[in-house]
Design a protein around this motif. Structure first.
Motif, short mmCIF file in Angstrom:
data_model
loop_
_atom_site.label_atom_id
_atom_site.label_comp_id
_atom_site.label_asym_id
_atom_site.label_seq_id
_atom_site.Cartn_x
_atom_site.Cartn_y
_atom_site.Cartn_z
N PHE A 64 0.83 -1.21 0.00
CA PHE A 64 0.00 0.00 0.00
C PHE A 64 0.86 1.26 0.00
O PHE A 64 1.99 1.25 0.47
N GLN A 65 0.24 2.32 -0.49
CA GLN A 65 0.94 3.60 -0.51
C GLN A 65 1.33 4.04 0.90
O GLN A 65 2.40 4.57 1.13
N SER A 66 0.43 3.79 1.86
CA SER A 66 0.70 4.19 3.25
C SER A 66 1.47 3.10 3.99
O SER A 66 1.61 3.17 5.20
N ARG A 72 6.77 -8.01 3.75
CA ARG A 72 5.55 -8.65 4.22
C ARG A 72 4.82 -9.32 3.06
O ARG A 72 4.21 -10.37 3.22
N ALA A 119 0.80 0.59 5.41
CA ALA A 119 -0.13 -0.21 6.22
C ALA A 119 0.60 -1.27 7.04
O ALA A 119 0.20 -2.42 7.09
N LEU A 120 1.68 -0.87 7.71
CA LEU A 120 2.36 -1.81 8.61
C LEU A 120 1.58 -1.87 9.92
O LEU A 120 0.96 -0.89 10.33
N TYR A 121 1.59 -3.04 10.55
CA TYR A 121 0.86 -3.19 11.82
C TYR A 121 1.64 -2.46 12.91
O TYR A 121 2.74 -2.89 13.28
N PRO A 122 1.10 -1.37 13.45
CA PRO A 122 1.91 -0.49 14.29
C PRO A 122 2.29 -1.10 15.65
O PRO A 122 3.29 -0.72 16.21
N HIS A 123 1.51 -2.08 16.12
CA HIS A 123 1.80 -2.61 17.46
C HIS A 123 2.74 -3.80 17.41
O HIS A 123 3.03 -4.39 18.43
N ASN A 138 5.50 -8.27 11.95
CA ASN A 138 4.86 -7.80 10.72
C ASN A 138 5.15 -8.74 9.56
O ASN A 138 4.25 -9.13 8.82
#
Ligand SMILES: Nc1ncnc2c1ncn2[C@@H]1O[C@H](COP(=O)(O)OP(=O)(O)OP(=O)(O)O)[C@@H](O)[C@H]1O
Ligand SMILES: [Mg+2]
Lengths: 295, 347
Positions: B81-83, B146, B85-89, B95
């Motif tokens: 994804f452009q952002s 990922r 979208a890594l899992y922040p926690h 990840n």
């Protein structure tokens, strides 16, 4: 950035600035500290309304009497149980509602309004509604439901008074939990959910690994705020069971000491114990929730 | 075989037709770039392929199997994804391993795959950090890693480099391309940057308003744009367009000439005023205002014996004219008429 803020804060509180703040701070102190001091004084005095003549410093004997009294430990346990059940029920139920309302539901606006509504019902009123319309063992809705399935009616308040009260209180706090969690769910990044879907995560896995960590902080806030209010649950007990060892919590104990036994000294002691208890509980709970969910 | 085939894929949001009966073949193992202006439906098409949106009508075949009803995970495609979208926690390690974890793979396998991918992307030193403690380029690599861990049939990239600075972007372009070639994985890469499309693609698909305007190799598209839109979109600086009498001479409504085919030459036949001169070291561009009103750019002018404000003559290199009709479609190169050499500019 932090340095800039710190500098500005310092300049506020220097010299004449501090002087100008003084009246407001003094007023606040007077309003919050004075009652506390008076309560501490009462808790150390022999102050019973039935014996207006006997007065004076009695040391910690009010506390000793309180702790030794057969009502104290049950009240402490009841308070804890009540908080535990209400927190668990309102957060689990609130999370469920929030998840439902976050999804594409028909009539979402109306549903949200309905979900909030228990919050607007005054505690004594909702307790009376539950007691007389729902939980009443002869004519209540639950009794009718039980009869429908051929089951005997359950006399809620005589068999499980504390649980019944906890249910009522949980119903009142459900909207609060649901709203806080819903707003937080709505700030959850859609792409994160989609990335997890592509990674093959089920709805349960997304809830467990992404949503719950995201909700850790709002859940901690719900726990803290609810705990503060739940320490003082009173009206629901008064209008349903009217006390009794099985359903008296600390707040009701203070009331019964002061207004039924006219013992202001003991009531003050119980109140102060409740304050200390509330603080310990709040710190402990916030830490526990924060840690378990962030890991 | 991991070919992706779209047949009449249509998607509406309300009344808005976002993709309009798109027919497209994404070749196996190739790097296909979707390019087009903002809002033309590139992201939507990518999401349709990934399964994050439902197709309204048409067929989507992955490996020859209709995948329209298949869940996103079961399609075996991975998206970056452009952002990011890594899992922040989660740590970088978690990840990377998340897809394997939810697929209940053995711990040892998860650890091994994670280490392997981290190694490939130079992420080993960061395995125990959270995404918040990484730089943009490192996050980008985690996002790619990922996707890589799952050994997908195809990679889908949605403008993955748009949050990076120019230098890092150039570096990541090469890295992504190298990785894709090394693994031989099919890739679809969305961008609105034509330079990115030209440098990375085996095959470019140019979109406009939810339709495929042209598909082909970068060279093909550059040399033979199918329409005025493609001609203007691909190539930088953009193609010069001239209408009126000059175009009519070529039997077209508009003609297009790339900046490198416009020479400043006293023998030229187009008069233009020099507006600005850009020296870029290896290149130079001269911005010109033609007498007929168009703004033109000429590239790589050898002897710069003129200044802003001067009037110069321009000559179009032989055979370099693109002709467009009234609908802005490209016209086939005309057969040379007997006795006349149309490649010689004779206005
Ligand atoms: N969920 C949605 N609901 C309604 N309209 C949408 C939705 N998603 C996208 N659109 C519309 O569909 C069109 C195509 O959007 P899309 O995101 O695919 O464009 P894009 O080509 O990726 O553009 P960009 O280069 O800016 O990312 C836009 O006009 C957008 O407004
Ligand atoms: Mg997009």
């Amino acid at each position: 950035m932090t340095a800039g803020v710190a500098i500005r804060q310092r300049s506020y509180l220097q010299g004449p600035g501090r002087l100008l703040l003084a009246p407001a701070i003094l007023l606040l102190l007077a309003a919050s500290i004075a009652p506390l001091l008076v309560t501490i004084k009462f808790s150390l005095s022999d102050y019973r309304l039935l014996f207006p003549d006997s007065s004076g410093f009695v040391g910690l004997s009010n506390y000793a009497r309180l702790v030794a009294s057969p009502d104290f430990v049950p009240a402490l346990v009841n308070t804890l149980m009540l908080i535990a059940v209400v927190l668990a029920a309102s957060i689990a139920g609130g999370l469920g509602l929030a998840l439902l309302l976050d999804g594409p539901v028909i009539g979402r606006g109306g549903l949200r309004l309905l979900v909030i509504s228990p919050f607007f019902v005054m505690p004594p009123v909702s307790a009376l509604l539950w007691k007389n319309l729902l939980m009443q063992p002869v004519s209540g809705f639950f009794a009718w439901l039980a009869a429908l399935f051929g089951l005997p009616a359950y006399d809620w308040f005589s068999h499980a008074p504390l649980l019944s009260i906890a249910l009522i209180v949980a119903w009142q706090w459900l909207p609060f939990a649901a709203l806080i969690l819903l707003t937080s769910l709505q700030s959850f990044d859609r792409e994160l959910r989609e990335a997890a879907q592509l990674d093959g995560a089920s709805a349960a896995a997304i809830l467990r690994h992404l949503l719950l960590p995201h909700l850790a902080r709002p859940i901690a806030i719900v726990v803290m705020i609810e705990t503060i209010f739940l320490i003082g649950v009173f009206a629901e007990i008064l209008v349903t069971t009217g006390g009794g060892t099985a359903s008296t919590d600390l707040a009701f104990l203070v009331y019964s000491q002061a207004m039924l036994q006219y013992d202001i000294g003991a009531a003050s002691a119980a109140g102060l114990v409740a304050v200390v208890f509330a603080n310990i509980l709040a710190i402990f709970l916030i830490r526990a929730v924060g840690r378990s969910l962030e890991a | 075989m991991s070919g992706i085939v779209l047949e009449g894929v249509t998607k509406r949001f309300g009344d808005h037709l976002v993709t309009d009966a798109i027919d497209l073949v994404i070749p196996d193992g190739a790097f296909t770039v979707f390019v087009g202006p903002s809002g033309c439906g590139k992201t939507t098409l990518l999401r349709l392929i990934a399964g994050l949106e439902d197709i309204d009508s048409g067929r989507l075949l992955i490996d020859g199997v209709d995948a329209a009803q298949t869940s996103p995970a079961a399609r075996g495609l991975a998206m970056v994804f452009q952002s990011y979208a890594l899992y922040p926690h989660m740590t970088v390690r978690a990840n990377l391993g998340f897809a394997l974890k939810v697929a209940r793979r053995p711990r040892a396998e998860i650890a091994e795959r994670t280490e392997q991918v981290a190694e490939m992307l130079n992420l080993t030193p960061f395995l125990d950090r959270r995404p918040g403690a990484l730089s943009g380029g490192q996050r980008q690599r985690v996002a790619i890693g990922r996707a890589l861990v799952r050994e997908p049939k195809a990679f889908l990239f949605d403008e993955p480099l748009s949050n990076l600075d120019a230098e890092l972007r150039a570096q990541m372009r090469i890295e992504i391309r190298r990785l894709q070639q090394q693994l031989g994985i099919t890739a679809i890469y969305v961008t609105h940057d034509q330079a990115e499309a030209m440098t990375m693609a085996d095959r470019i698909v140019v979109f406009r308003d939810g339709r495929v305007e042209q598909a082909g190799s970068p060279g093909e598209i550059y040399r033979n744009p199918a329409s005025r839109f493609v001609a203007g979109f691909i190539g930088s600086p953009r193609m010069n367009f001239l209408g009126g009498a000059i175009a009519a001479k070529h039997g077209a409504v508009t003609i297009g000439v790339r900046p490198e085919h416009l020479a400043i030459d006293p023998a030229g036949t187009i008069s233009a005023a020099v507006q600005a001169i850009e020296y870029l070291g290896s290149d130079s561009f001269v911005h010109l205002g033609a007498q007929s009103g168009e703004t033109l750019i000429a590239r790589g002018v050898p002897d710069l014996d003129f200044r802003s404000g001067d009037t110069v003559q321009l000559r179009i290199a032989p055979g370099a004219v693109h002709r467009f009709d009234a609908d802005d479609r490209a016209m086939p190169a005309p057969a040379p008429a007997p006795g006349a050499n149309i490649f010689e500019e004779t206005v």
